[in-house]
Write an enzyme that holds these catalytic residues in place. Structure first.
Site, PDB file in Angstrom:
ATOM      1  N   ASN A  42      30.106  46.322  51.156  1.00 49.78           N
ATOM      2  CA  ASN A  42      30.757  47.229  50.749  1.00 49.78           C
ATOM      3  C   ASN A  42      31.006  48.574  51.207  1.00 49.78           C
ATOM      4  OD1 ASN A  42      28.362  47.217  49.445  1.00 49.78           O
ATOM      5  ND2 ASN A  42      29.192  48.144  47.565  1.00 49.78           N
ATOM      6  N   ILE A  43      32.048  49.066  51.392  1.00 48.46           N
ATOM      7  CA  ILE A  43      32.175  50.363  52.126  1.00 48.46           C
ATOM      8  C   ILE A  43      32.957  51.439  51.139  1.00 48.46           C
ATOM      9  CG2 ILE A  43      33.286  51.494  54.082  1.00 48.46           C
ATOM     10  CD1 ILE A  43      33.125  48.763  55.534  1.00 48.46           C
ATOM     11  N   GLU A  44      32.376  52.536  50.498  1.00 52.26           N
ATOM     12  CA  GLU A  44      32.812  53.091  49.609  1.00 52.26           C
ATOM     13  C   GLU A  44      33.723  54.480  50.290  1.00 52.26           C
ATOM     14  OE1 GLU A  44      30.011  53.796  46.349  1.00 52.26           O
ATOM     15  OE2 GLU A  44      30.275  51.848  45.968  1.00 52.26           O
ATOM     16  N   GLU A  55      33.082  41.254  50.077  1.00 50.42           N
ATOM     17  CA  GLU A  55      33.899  39.846  50.307  1.00 50.42           C
ATOM     18  C   GLU A  55      35.221  40.262  51.106  1.00 50.42           C
ATOM     19  OE1 GLU A  55      32.844  41.294  47.608  1.00 50.42           O
ATOM     20  OE2 GLU A  55      32.827  39.891  45.902  1.00 50.42           O
ATOM     21  N   CYS A  86      35.082  40.252  42.314  1.00 46.80           N
ATOM     22  CA  CYS A  86      36.080  41.153  41.360  1.00 46.80           C
ATOM     23  C   CYS A  86      37.492  40.492  41.471  1.00 46.80           C
ATOM     24  CB  CYS A  86      36.187  42.672  41.983  1.00 46.80           C
ATOM     25  SG  CYS A  86      37.247  43.037  43.502  1.00 46.80           S
ATOM     26  N   CYS A  89      39.389  40.678  45.241  1.00 42.87           N
ATOM     27  CA  CYS A  89      38.756  39.768  46.047  1.00 42.87           C
ATOM     28  C   CYS A  89      38.817  38.293  45.718  1.00 42.87           C
ATOM     29  CB  CYS A  89      37.185  39.933  46.451  1.00 42.87           C
ATOM     30  SG  CYS A  89      36.691  41.521  46.843  1.00 42.87           S
TER      31      CYS A  89
HETATM   32  N1  THU Z   1      32.180  45.507  44.779  1.00 42.24           N
HETATM   33  C1  THU Z   1      32.097  44.370  45.972  1.00 42.24           C
HETATM   34  O1  THU Z   1      31.515  44.839  47.100  1.00 42.24           O
HETATM   35  N2  THU Z   1      32.473  43.469  45.787  1.00 42.24           N
HETATM   36  C2  THU Z   1      32.753  42.905  44.381  1.00 42.24           C
HETATM   37  O2  THU Z   1      33.471  41.902  44.098  1.00 42.24           O
HETATM   38  C3  THU Z   1      32.500  44.033  43.045  1.00 42.24           C
HETATM   39  C4  THU Z   1      32.489  45.194  43.700  1.00 42.24           C
HETATM   40  C5  THU Z   1      31.449  46.698  45.201  1.00 42.24           C
HETATM   41  C6  THU Z   1      32.796  47.824  45.159  1.00 42.24           C
HETATM   42  C7  THU Z   1      32.033  49.154  45.007  1.00 42.24           C
HETATM   43  O3  THU Z   1      31.306  49.546  46.211  1.00 42.24           O
HETATM   44  C8  THU Z   1      30.661  48.696  44.315  1.00 42.24           C
HETATM   45  O4  THU Z   1      30.496  47.018  44.466  1.00 42.24           O
HETATM   46  C9  THU Z   1      30.769  48.959  42.598  1.00 42.24           C
HETATM   47  O5  THU Z   1      31.790  48.543  42.179  1.00 42.24           O
END
Ligand code: THU
Length: 126
Positions: A42-44, A55, A86, A89
């Protein structure tokens, strides 16, 4: 490549997570039908909507490299139990791997698998 190896690769990818806002790390490892794997994290972003999940990072990396046929995706998170994908995804998985499987690990290190169809039974389609 077995499910345990996919989970371990997802854990390795999780180390690259950029998640200073949620402090929730996620890693993924996508298995293509020819055995090639792509990982993602994940990249915020300070503008939260700009965040990309692990994903989708893995799937978009693969599609951008010319791969479209995927069988499995392993997902791990820094929470204390199964990290389910989520809804966004799952919709992306429905596009590229509707007959595929999601591989997760529970807090006892047991691997659980779910069909993409089971997680998004009524996926939007055109
Ligand atoms: N996140 C994912 O990388 N995949 C998911 O399916 C659910 C959420 C990440 C997004 C965000 O960076 C962190 O989890 C919290 O929501």
């Amino acid at each position: 490549m077995d499910n345990r190896e996919l989970i371990e690769k997802a854990k390795e990818a999780m180390k690259n997570s950029y998640s200073p806002y949620s402090n929730f790390k996620v890693g993924a490892c996508l298995l293509c039908s020819d055995g090639t794997t792509f990982t993602g994290c994940n990249i915020e972003n300070a503008s939260f909507g700009g965040t990309n999940c692990a994903e989708r990072t893995a799937i978009f990396k693969a599609v951008s490299e010319g791969y479209r046929d995927f069988s499995k995706i392993a997902v791990v998170g820094s929470g204390n139990d199964l990290t389910f994908p989520c809804g966004i995804c799952l919709q992306v998985m429905a596009e590229f791997m509707i007959d595929g499987e999601v591989v997760l690990e529970d807090n006892n290190s047991n691997i659980k698998t779910f069909k993409v169809r089971e997680l998004i039974p009524y996926a939007f389609n055109l």
